[in-house]
Structures are given as structure tokens and as C-alpha cells.
Design an enzyme around this catalytic site. Structure first.
Site, PDB file in Angstrom:
ATOM      1  N   GLU A 176       0.653  -1.081   0.149  1.00 45.11           N
ATOM      2  CA  GLU A 176      -0.079   0.076  -0.005  1.00 45.11           C
ATOM      3  C   GLU A 176       1.085   1.326  -0.209  1.00 45.11           C
ATOM      4  O   GLU A 176       1.589   1.482   1.022  1.00 45.11           O
ATOM      5  CB  GLU A 176      -1.013   0.146   1.168  1.00 45.11           C
ATOM      6  CG  GLU A 176      -1.730  -1.023   1.487  1.00 45.11           C
ATOM      7  CD  GLU A 176      -2.720  -1.085   2.644  1.00 45.11           C
ATOM      8  OE1 GLU A 176      -2.806  -0.045   3.116  1.00 45.11           O
ATOM      9  OE2 GLU A 176      -2.774  -2.340   3.094  1.00 45.11           O
ATOM     10  N   ASP A 414      -5.756 -12.042   5.195  1.00 43.15           N
ATOM     11  CA  ASP A 414      -5.029 -10.882   5.385  1.00 43.15           C
ATOM     12  C   ASP A 414      -3.711 -11.169   6.062  1.00 43.15           C
ATOM     13  O   ASP A 414      -3.383 -12.431   6.391  1.00 43.15           O
ATOM     14  CB  ASP A 414      -5.747 -10.099   6.556  1.00 43.15           C
ATOM     15  CG  ASP A 414      -5.711  -8.579   6.364  1.00 43.15           C
ATOM     16  OD1 ASP A 414      -4.744  -8.157   5.697  1.00 43.15           O
ATOM     17  OD2 ASP A 414      -6.420  -7.974   6.799  1.00 43.15           O
ATOM     18  N   GLU A 462      -6.241  -6.849  -2.527  1.00 43.71           N
ATOM     19  CA  GLU A 462      -5.898  -5.511  -1.988  1.00 43.71           C
ATOM     20  C   GLU A 462      -4.648  -4.787  -2.591  1.00 43.71           C
ATOM     21  O   GLU A 462      -4.544  -4.600  -3.941  1.00 43.71           O
ATOM     22  CB  GLU A 462      -5.689  -5.509  -0.503  1.00 43.71           C
ATOM     23  CG  GLU A 462      -5.948  -4.110   0.227  1.00 43.71           C
ATOM     24  CD  GLU A 462      -5.568  -3.971   1.866  1.00 43.71           C
ATOM     25  OE1 GLU A 462      -6.101  -3.136   2.518  1.00 43.71           O
ATOM     26  OE2 GLU A 462      -4.724  -5.018   2.278  1.00 43.71           O
ATOM     27  N   GLU A 468      -9.764   2.361   3.920  1.00 45.79           N
ATOM     28  CA  GLU A 468      -9.334   2.018   5.332  1.00 45.79           C
ATOM     29  C   GLU A 468      -8.335   3.415   5.769  1.00 45.79           C
ATOM     30  O   GLU A 468      -8.451   3.709   7.017  1.00 45.79           O
ATOM     31  CB  GLU A 468      -8.913   0.671   5.571  1.00 45.79           C
ATOM     32  CG  GLU A 468      -7.411   0.484   4.926  1.00 45.79           C
ATOM     33  CD  GLU A 468      -6.549  -0.882   5.153  1.00 45.79           C
ATOM     34  OE1 GLU A 468      -7.179  -1.226   6.201  1.00 45.79           O
ATOM     35  OE2 GLU A 468      -5.558  -1.266   4.509  1.00 45.79           O
TER      36      GLU A 468
END
Length: 663
Positions: A176, A414, A462, A468
Site C-alpha cells: 500500500e 489478510d 488488496e 481504510e
């Protein structure tokens, strides 16, 4: 049985290319003739690409150092090789869990033999790619791989650098990152960047660098190359030991090799260079999907894409109920009732339902999963569960069999936060086992590496700075928060082309640039309500979240009904307009209905859309647009019925959006 309609025409050119010797170049061009690939074998193997007279890649080295039977060989140096015939392939392949129902797979192919292995090159109209093919003779290790991307100028690049490191281990983070936009000469040597990456060429052309078909091999990272204006690949080493750090498994010992124990027929990942002449062409690049291994699930009839009522982002904040909301059975029954009312296919019960070290022991007694599964079944709503990657791998066969029998529809898995060979292998093992037990998957802490074609039960992944982050990205002493609407109109051109992305949209508390604050307990989004609504059309996610609280959706029924009607997979996609980092406009068709979505950065703009390709003139559309005061109150919107002309002018507020459902 999944039908694979393939109108296949395979032609072999009548001219056999000469045997490779020093100083020989071999040319390959795309089916439309606009893109040219030159494979050079002058002591070292290299390739270069041009398109319509523009140099895309300068000669860029390709090599692979392998070890087999105690002997180490570098393939691609000191060449003695030969090239085969050029093949022309043209077929239609079925793609039912994608942004279009079928894709034309058309390319020209050349295979070059280098030592004991072969390198396959393909030229598509959208770009070019190559991969090493397994030799089929003996098991081998890969010591290192050279993949260069040399450019002819100091061009602007969009680079997603590694943001942090778990336990100070390189290549260990959640994939990310916002994009750093700077010239190739400014690219860092450390830390490395994940990909896709875009490089802007002259005359508006763009180059998209990515990979696909990463199965028994580490992911490719990019860093500054030794040559001027170049990028080079680096890879995490194979892992020989691990330890638990919070929810993650973190390497403690690594091999000298990047991949060990590869099977004799193992093909290495594709290195992809997509080339666009206009930014909007990047919005609909099929190369990552086409270059993934074909589907391995014989019967895919049980795979049901859809939308999900999700708990974590909204903290289970409910109001006007007669129970204390939180991680408990009454709360999730409320979520199920909400999903049933609006026709949502699933709910997810996120972290907190299971034990920290097991999916079958130490479960939260406040959450009765069997009861919730039964309650959801009666109302047509499936239940999915959250898990860490390491817990998912524990006794996986027995665990998946149990939850399949219970009626759970799948898992959100996750905290992988790695892509070394062993971690990549584990995700494929989970996908295969889940498919046998009819379980859907949403991978987090991981990025798209070309799995969603092979195992379409992997409906989402993701690897994106999703919503988020709006829970905690507040202001600090250094100034404003990151420019999220700008990021929102970058990722459709970059990250989304590698595969679906679980951005988790749907915020009902929307903020302008000046009044946004990070708030974990009651989160908000940057940009307008229409910006959020358009995400359901623009952002690809066969498993798509409604991230806010059911209570907020009940307070906003027009918005909720509008979102709920939008499909998550489509029969056709058309990129209508856009500029990288500025705005994006996409049209998607499901059956006879078109869905058009537009998203904007913080700069207000008027955009004229040509809808002639949709044959929408005179058809009625329900238009969800920024309200006249959306620049002051980002929740302001206007919902109206309109008869669309073939050309329509739309206004996008700062951080704005626009959506149309054309019946």
C-alpha cells in the site's frame, strides 16, 4: 463446466528465421503493425520496443542465472542460441468474472532458445511481454534474474515505493503506497518500488510496467538501474526461516537464491510493457489477465461475484437498535437484514470472531457463526469470514472442509505482507484448496500477480491504499494529508490493470479538502458523495464492499439504492476519457444496461463525453451527480432522470464524481 469459447486461428509464417548467431536481431511486431519488438542476440540477450516511431524501450538486458545439478549457468550472456518461427495467434477467450465477458487474445509470438531454456516473446497491440520457459529436463534454482527497462530520455515516472518494513525486513510490507511522481533520474536505489509503474513518454504516450503469472517465484520489484534513465528488477530472496511478528510471518533467514526447487516445466512470470498513445487506453489493458495461466477450476458455476456489507471500517456503529452493537451475533444479524433489504450477496465478519492462533479453536463466544450462516441462508445472504494468512494455512484442508460443510461462503485472508517465493506459493495453495471446497477468497496484504484468471474464486485482492486509510490519515505538523482524490484517479491507470482491487468504497460522511480529518471511530472520505458512488463503476472488484454502517446507509436510501443496483462484473468495458492523475471516465455494460462512472481530482472541471459507442442517445438514465454546493459540502448530490444525448457535458466538483445508469 466453464465454457471456454475459443475461435482459434493459429498461423505459422512460412519463413523460418535463421539460426541465432552473434550480431543477429529478430523482429516481431504487433498484429496491427504499430508496435515493433527487436530481440537482439549480440553476446547478450536484449529487447527493445518502439511504437509508431517513438522509442519505448532502448535495448534492455534479459538474463537468468540458474543452478542445476551443481552447475551454475547464466542464460542470456555469451549467447549461443536459435530462434524459431513467428506464430500468429488469434482467438476469443471467455472471461466471465472480469470487466468483459470475452476477450480477443491476438498476438504474434517468437521463441528464442538460449542454452537449456527458452524465452518466449509476444507482441500485442496493447504492448509486449516475455518470459523464460522451463526446460523440462531437471529441477533448478534461480540465483538471480536480470530484467532491465531502459528509456531514451529522463521521463516522468509514477513510482509506488515500499513505505515501511515489518521487523526492518526488506520486501515485507502490505503493498500500500501512494505514488511518487518524479523523473527517472530521481528514482531511488533504496527502498525498492512495487509495481505497476508508469513512465510518461513524449507525444502523450505512456508505458505501463507490470508482471503476471507469478506462481512459484518471487514478485518483481523495481529500483534505479545502472544505466542512465533506467529501472531494473530486484527480487526478495527465498525464505528458509520465519518468525511470528504480530499477525505476520516474517523471514529470519534467506537463501542466496531468489527461487529454489523449481519444477522442470515451471514457466517463469511474464515481464509486461504495455504502451498507450492516449491515457484512456491504459484504463482497459487486458495483458495481465491474458498472460495469467488459464482457469484450473473445471466447474465455476458456484462462484458468485457480488457486493458485501462490511463491518470493520464503520466499527459496527449502529443506532436505533435494542442491543449493544459490536462483535456479536445481534450486530451481524442486523448486517444480514440490511444486506437482504438491498440485495447484497454477502456480509463479512472481520477480525475478532476467531482465536488469534486458530480458525477452529478459541472462537469468540459472542459470535455464533453457525447461527449466522443459517440466518443468512434463509435471507439469501452468504457469510464470509476473516483470517490471517498463517492461520489459514494451519490444517487448511480440514479447516476449509469444515467451513464448507457449515455453509460459509469464503474467507478474507489478510496479513501476507510479502511476495517472496514461499509466500507466493502459499497463496496459490490457499486458492487451490479453497476452490476444491467451493470457498471464495479476498486476499489482503498482498498484490495482484495474475491469479484471478487461474483461480477465479479469488474475487478480489488488496495491494492498494484503500479507504481504510481514511480512518487515520489526519493532518500533522507538516501540512495537509495525502491527496487522496488524486490517488483515486491514478490507480485506475496503474494498480487496477494488474487485477481487481479491494479499495472498499461507500463512505456516506464525505469531506472537502478543507474540512477532512482522520477519525478512526467515525471515519469520513475525501471527495464528494458522487465520487464515492462512481467508484462502484470505475474500480474493478468482483467482490465489492459497502464499507459504511448500515445505519448510515438507511439514513441515505437514495445513495444506497443506487449503489446496490450496480453489478460487480460486466460484459463490456469502454474507456471514454481521462488523464492520468486528473480524472477518469469509464463505461461498463451488463446485459442491455450501461453504467458510466467519472471521478475527479481536487481541480473542478467540465468534461464533454461522447456516448455514441454506447448507443445511448434518447435512452433514459438515472444520473447521480455532484450537487451545486458539493464544493462546500461534499455530501451534496443531485439524482435525476435524464434522456441522454449522444454527447453530454458534465461538471465535476473538486474531488467530485458523476455516475449514470442507462437502461
Amino acid at each position: 463446466m466453464m465454457k471456454r469459447q475459443q475461435r482459434l486461428s493459429l498461423f505459422l509464417l512460412s519463413v523460418l528465421l535463421p539460426l541465432c548467431s552473434y550480431g543477429k536481431d529478430y523482429q516481431l511486431q504487433s498484429p496491427n503493425g504499430k508496435l515493433q519488438v527487436v530481440v537482439s542476440a549480440d553476446k547478450t540477450l536484449a529487447w527493445k520496443i518502439s511504437k509508431n516511431g517513438t522509442d519505448v524501450l532502448a535495448p534492455s538486458a534479459i538474463s537468468l542465472t540458474v543452478e542445476a545439478g551443481g552447475r551454475r549457468t547464466t542464460l542470456g550472456k555469451d549467447l549461443k542460441c536459435k530462434a524459431g518461427r513467428v506464430e500468429q495467434v488469434d482467438r476469443i477467450v471467455s472471461s466471465p468474472f472480469y470487466r468483459k465477458a470475452e476477450i480477443r487474445d491476438q498476438y504474434n509470438r517468437l521463441i528464442v532458445t538460449v542454452g537449456e531454456m527458452k524465452v518466449e516473446f509476444r507482441a500485442y497491440d496493447q504492448g509486449a511481454a516475455y518470459r523464460f520457459l522451463g526446460n523440462g529436463k531437471k529441477q533448478f534454482d534461480v540465483v538471480d534474474e536480470t530484467a532491465e527497462f531502459r528509456f531514451t530520455g529522463d521521463y516522468m515516472a509514477y513510482i509506488p515505493y515500499e513505505r515501511y518494513r515489518h521487523d526492518n525486513q526488506p520486501f515485507c510490507y502490505s503493498f500500500e503506497s501512494y505514488y511518487t511522481e518524479h523523473r527517472l533520474s530521481e528514482v531511488k536505489s533504496e527502498p525498492a518500488a512495487t509495481q505497476p509503474v508508469v513512465v510518461a513518454l513524449p507525444d502523450g504516450k505512456k508505458v505501463l510496467l507490470m508482471e503476471s503469472g507469478v506462481e512459484n517465484y518471487p514478485g518483481l520489484w523495481l529500483t534505479r538501474g545502472e544505466a542512465e534513465n533506467s529501472l531494473k528488477a530486484v527480487f526478495p530472496k527465498a525464505v528458509l526461516g520465519e518468525k511470528i511478528v504480530e499477525r505476520n510471518l516474517i523471514p529470519t533467514r534467506r537463501a542466496d537464491e531468489i527461487a529454489i526447487g523449481l519444477e522442470t516445466k515451471s514457466n517463469l512470470p511474464w515481464r509486461i510493457v504495455a504502451v498507450s498513445e492516449a491515457d484512456k487506453e491504459l484504463l482497459d489493458c487486458d495483458l495481465a489477465w491474458l498472460l495469467s495461466p488459464e482457469c484450473r477450476i473445471k466447474d465455476t458455476s458456484w462462484i458468485k461475484p457480488g457486493k458485501v456489507a462490511w463491518d470493520w471500517w464503520n466499527n459496527c456503529n449502529l443506532k436505533h437498535v435494542d442491543f449493544i452493537s459490536g462483535m456479536n451475533t445481534p450486530t451481524y444479524k442486523y448486517f444480514i437484514d440490511f444486506a437482504a433489504k438491498y440485495g447484497l450477496e454477502y456480509i463479512i465478519i472481520d477480525e475478532g470472531w476467531s482465536g488469534t492462533e486458530s480458525l477452529t479453536e478459541g472462537l469468540n463466544p459472542a459470535i455464533d457463526v453457525p447461527e449466522l450462516v443459517s440466518y443468512g441462508r434463509e435471507r439469501g445472504v452468504g457469510v464470509m469470514l476473516w483470517s490471517t494468512g498463517r492461520n489459514c494455512l494451519k490444517d487448511m484442508e480440514r479447516t476449509f472442509a469444515y467451513y464448507e460443510q457449515l455453509g460459509v461462503k469464503g474467507f478474507k485472508v489478510d496479513f501476507f505482507d510479502r511476495d517472496d517465493q514461499q509466500c507466493v506459493q502459499s497463496t496459490w495453495q490457499i486458492a487451490e484448496c479453497a476452490a476444491r471446497h467451493h470457498l471464495l477468497l479476498d486476499f489482503h496484504g498482498y498484490r495482484a500477480l495474475g491469479m484471478n484468471r487461474t483461480y477465479p474464486n479469488v474475487l478480489n485482492q488488496e495491494g492498494v491504499m484503500g479507504m481504510e486509510n481514511m480512518k487515520w490519515e489526519g493532518r500533522d505538523a507538516n501540512g495537509p494529508v495525502n491527496d487522496v482524490p488524486h490517488y483515486d484517479v491514478l490507480i485506475p491507470y496503474l494498480r487496477m490493470q494488474a487485477g481487481p482491487m479491494d479499495y472498499t468504497p461507500g463512505a456516506m460522511l464525505n469531506a472537502t479538502k478543507s474540512n477532512y480529518i482522520g477519525n478512526n471511530a467515525n471515519p469520513m472520505s475525501q471527495g464528494t458523495r458522487a465520487h464515492q458512488v462512481a467508484m462502484y463503476i470505475v474500480f474493478e472488484a468482483p467482490l465489492q464492499m459497502l464499507s459504511d454502517s448500515p445505519s448510515k446507509y438507511y439514513d441515505n436510501p437514495e445513495t444506497t439504492e443506487y449503489i446496490a443496483q450496480i453489478p460487480t462484473v460486466f460484459d463490456e468495458t469502454i474507456a471514454l476519457d481521462g488523464a492520468l492523475g486528473e480524472y477518469v471516465v469509464l463505461a461498463r455494460r451488463k446485459g442491455s444496461t450501461w453504467y458510466v462512472g467519472a471521478m475527479n481530482n481536487w481541480t473542478a472541471r467540465d468534461v464533454t463525453l461522447d456516448l455514441s459507442a454506447l448507443k445511448a442517445e434518447g435512452r433514459q438514465a438515472m444520473v447521480f451527480a455532484d450537487g451545486i454546493n458539493a464544493h462546500r459540502d461534499a455530501t451534496d448530490y443531485k439524482l435525476s432522470a435524464q434522456n441522454l444525448p449522444s454527447t453530454v457535458k458534465i461538471h465535476l466538483a473538486p474531488g467530485g464524481g458523476w455516475a449514470a445508469v442507462v437502461k
